[in-house]
Write a protein that holds these residues in place. Sequence first.
Motif, mmCIF file in Angstrom:
data_model
loop_
_atom_site.group_PDB
_atom_site.id
_atom_site.type_symbol
_atom_site.label_atom_id
_atom_site.label_comp_id
_atom_site.label_asym_id
_atom_site.label_seq_id
_atom_site.Cartn_x
_atom_site.Cartn_y
_atom_site.Cartn_z
ATOM 1 N N ALA A 1 15.591 -3.988 -8.032
ATOM 2 C CA ALA A 1 16.869 -4.260 -7.388
ATOM 3 C C ALA A 1 17.424 -2.951 -6.853
ATOM 4 O O ALA A 1 17.300 -1.903 -7.497
ATOM 5 N N VAL A 2 18.039 -3.017 -5.685
ATOM 6 C CA VAL A 2 18.628 -1.849 -5.046
ATOM 7 C C VAL A 2 20.095 -2.143 -4.781
ATOM 8 O O VAL A 2 20.426 -3.127 -4.109
ATOM 9 N N THR A 3 20.963 -1.307 -5.333
ATOM 10 C CA THR A 3 22.397 -1.459 -5.100
ATOM 11 C C THR A 3 22.746 -0.856 -3.753
ATOM 12 O O THR A 3 22.432 0.302 -3.473
ATOM 13 N N GLY A 4 23.418 -1.643 -2.931
ATOM 14 C CA GLY A 4 23.704 -1.209 -1.574
ATOM 15 C C GLY A 4 22.522 -1.523 -0.673
ATOM 16 O O GLY A 4 21.419 -1.824 -1.127
ATOM 17 N N GLY A 5 22.733 -1.466 0.610
ATOM 18 C CA GLY A 5 21.662 -1.679 1.565
ATOM 19 C C GLY A 5 21.549 -0.468 2.458
ATOM 20 O O GLY A 5 21.914 0.641 2.073
ATOM 21 N N ALA A 6 21.048 -0.688 3.652
ATOM 22 C CA ALA A 6 20.984 0.400 4.612
ATOM 23 C C ALA A 6 22.399 0.730 5.095
ATOM 24 O O ALA A 6 23.257 -0.144 5.173
ATOM 25 N N PRO A 7 22.669 1.987 5.409
ATOM 26 C CA PRO A 7 24.003 2.353 5.892
ATOM 27 C C PRO A 7 24.364 1.611 7.177
ATOM 28 O O PRO A 7 23.491 1.167 7.927
ATOM 29 N N ALA A 8 25.651 1.481 7.429
ATOM 30 C CA ALA A 8 26.113 0.814 8.648
ATOM 31 C C ALA A 8 25.525 1.501 9.871
ATOM 32 O O ALA A 8 25.523 2.729 9.973
ATOM 33 N N PHE B 1 20.436 3.450 -8.899
ATOM 34 C CA PHE B 1 20.779 2.539 -7.799
ATOM 35 C C PHE B 1 19.568 1.703 -7.398
ATOM 36 O O PHE B 1 19.703 0.595 -6.876
ATOM 37 N N ALA B 2 18.359 2.227 -7.633
ATOM 38 C CA ALA B 2 17.117 1.472 -7.490
ATOM 39 C C ALA B 2 16.482 1.407 -8.877
ATOM 40 O O ALA B 2 16.242 2.438 -9.504
ATOM 41 N N ARG B 3 16.214 0.218 -9.352
ATOM 42 C CA ARG B 3 15.750 0.071 -10.733
ATOM 43 C C ARG B 3 14.878 -1.174 -10.857
ATOM 44 O O ARG B 3 14.999 -2.125 -10.085
ATOM 45 N N ALA B 4 13.999 -1.162 -11.840
ATOM 46 C CA ALA B 4 13.182 -2.334 -12.142
ATOM 47 C C ALA B 4 14.029 -3.329 -12.926
ATOM 48 O O ALA B 4 14.729 -2.956 -13.868
ATOM 49 N N VAL B 5 13.958 -4.592 -12.536
ATOM 50 C CA VAL B 5 14.716 -5.640 -13.226
ATOM 51 C C VAL B 5 13.790 -6.753 -13.717
ATOM 52 O O VAL B 5 14.248 -7.824 -14.093
ATOM 53 N N GLY B 6 12.508 -6.494 -13.728
ATOM 54 C CA GLY B 6 11.527 -7.451 -14.202
ATOM 55 C C GLY B 6 10.154 -6.852 -14.092
ATOM 56 O O GLY B 6 9.981 -5.731 -13.592
ATOM 57 N N PRO B 7 9.127 -7.540 -14.538
ATOM 58 C CA PRO B 7 7.771 -6.974 -14.505
ATOM 59 C C PRO B 7 7.218 -6.770 -13.110
ATOM 60 O O PRO B 7 6.271 -5.998 -12.922
ATOM 61 N N VAL C 1 6.481 3.234 -17.553
ATOM 62 C CA VAL C 1 6.627 4.595 -17.063
ATOM 63 C C VAL C 1 7.041 4.592 -15.598
ATOM 64 O O VAL C 1 7.815 5.447 -15.149
ATOM 65 N N ALA C 2 6.556 3.617 -14.817
ATOM 66 C CA ALA C 2 6.957 3.513 -13.417
ATOM 67 C C ALA C 2 8.414 3.083 -13.305
ATOM 68 O O ALA C 2 9.160 3.587 -12.463
ATOM 69 N N ALA C 3 8.828 2.160 -14.174
ATOM 70 C CA ALA C 3 10.229 1.726 -14.168
ATOM 71 C C ALA C 3 11.152 2.886 -14.511
ATOM 72 O O ALA C 3 12.218 3.060 -13.895
ATOM 73 N N ALA C 4 10.759 3.695 -15.483
ATOM 74 C CA ALA C 4 11.570 4.851 -15.864
ATOM 75 C C ALA C 4 11.654 5.856 -14.724
ATOM 76 O O ALA C 4 12.722 6.421 -14.448
ATOM 77 N N PHE C 5 10.534 6.093 -14.050
ATOM 78 C CA PHE C 5 10.515 7.015 -12.911
ATOM 79 C C PHE C 5 11.450 6.531 -11.809
ATOM 80 O O PHE C 5 12.267 7.300 -11.283
ATOM 81 N N LEU C 6 11.346 5.267 -11.454
ATOM 82 C CA LEU C 6 12.177 4.729 -10.379
ATOM 83 C C LEU C 6 13.654 4.864 -10.716
ATOM 84 O O LEU C 6 14.462 5.245 -9.858
ATOM 85 N N GLY C 7 14.022 4.581 -11.959
ATOM 86 C CA GLY C 7 15.422 4.617 -12.350
ATOM 87 C C GLY C 7 16.044 5.998 -12.329
ATOM 88 O O GLY C 7 17.282 6.119 -12.392
ATOM 89 N N MET C 8 15.239 7.054 -12.236
ATOM 90 C CA MET C 8 15.759 8.420 -12.204
ATOM 91 C C MET C 8 15.931 8.961 -10.786
ATOM 92 O O MET C 8 16.448 10.060 -10.601
ATOM 93 N N GLN C 9 15.526 8.179 -9.779
ATOM 94 C CA GLN C 9 15.486 8.727 -8.428
ATOM 95 C C GLN C 9 16.777 8.468 -7.651
ATOM 96 O O GLN C 9 17.318 7.362 -7.695
ATOM 97 N N PRO C 10 17.246 9.480 -6.896
ATOM 98 C CA PRO C 10 18.447 9.304 -6.080
ATOM 99 C C PRO C 10 18.142 8.904 -4.638
ATOM 100 O O PRO C 10 19.058 8.831 -3.821
ATOM 101 N N LEU C 11 16.866 8.677 -4.325
ATOM 102 C CA LEU C 11 16.535 8.270 -2.954
ATOM 103 C C LEU C 11 15.364 7.304 -2.959
ATOM 104 O O LEU C 11 14.509 7.329 -3.855
ATOM 105 N N LEU C 12 15.361 6.448 -1.955
ATOM 106 C CA LEU C 12 14.299 5.465 -1.774
ATOM 107 C C LEU C 12 14.100 5.282 -0.280
ATOM 108 O O LEU C 12 15.066 5.066 0.457
ATOM 109 N N VAL C 13 12.865 5.382 0.171
ATOM 110 C CA VAL C 13 12.540 5.124 1.570
ATOM 111 C C VAL C 13 12.059 3.686 1.691
ATOM 112 O O VAL C 13 11.219 3.236 0.903
ATOM 113 N N VAL C 14 12.602 2.970 2.663
ATOM 114 C CA VAL C 14 12.239 1.574 2.888
ATOM 115 C C VAL C 14 11.753 1.423 4.317
ATOM 116 O O VAL C 14 12.406 1.887 5.262
#
Length: 325
Positions: free
Chosen positions: A103-110, A93-99, A57-70
């Motif tokens: 993984a996050v596609t892209g990094g912090a903006p320039a 763009f942020a998704r669970a790839v294991g237990p 359920v946490a993986a599904a939640f993360l995969g639906m989000q358009p923002l992530l604070v790091v």
Amino acid sequence: MAAAEAAEAAEAAGAAGATAAGQQPYHRGSRTVQDRVGVRDLADHVGRSIGPGIREVAAAFLGMQPLLVVGAADAPGPGGRMWASLLTGPPGFARAVGPDRIAVTGGAPAGDPLAGALAAPGTEVGTIALDPRTRRRMRLNGTAQPTARGFAVTARQVFSNCPKYLQKRQPLAVEEAGAGVVRRGPALTPGQRRTVRAADTFFIATTAPDGVDASHRGGNPGFVEVLSPTELAWPDYAGNAMFLTLGNLEADPRAGLLFPEWETGRTLQLTGRARTEFGPDGARTVRFTVEEAVESAHPGRLLWSTPEYSPANPPAPGHLGRTTR
């Protein structure tokens, strides 16, 4: 928040479940604050929801989000300054790839203060995925490694929080145009002070010997006071009793703040040092000293609706100190 409510919220958002036998989710700083406030037993109960696993359920939640604070330090060691950065992208763009890995596609903006740190192996990070549409949030802290498409985080702690102090918003558009970093300075400008005073939400990144944490703070506009161009203060509202943020500040005063301007997509990032003042009536106030401010308008930023304020928000205090203009 009652222990049963905290446990229910953690389970609903897919927190990791009970910690491993003998594993201690709190360091000495958090224990010091818990004991001072008298909530160690409640913290132990809530702490059982912290663990390294990412449930479905946490993986599904993360995969639906358009923002992530790091949150992270911009350099290793005690000389690194703490920052919190806002990453955005299409859902997935942020998704669970294991237990225990995301993984996050892209990094912090320039130009972002954490661009270099997120491209370096072994950076300790705290992350928070927050959905303003549903007032849900999930936190994942661990160690980042660069990848060909961005970066990945191996989790050390995964858990959720209840929806208190979260303002409800709806996404409106993606703004493709942007100037990137538009201003850096050692103190807040008059416009930046207005941004802080109008804020109903900010994020705070803190650190301690066991890692980095990124957390959310919310309230009615005015809950963060500008005492001078280099000093802010805000009340610490009652929460989940873990005291991860205040515990980290007890161990290390470095902190990074992120103020999103939801309706324009601009961000204000501050780095500096914070301390907690404990009042005789049990009230807690955090005071933050600004060391650098970065104002940005990055391409691809999200625009959101005006808020529906949380019914849990207390009235803005207006008594922490004199507010500058």
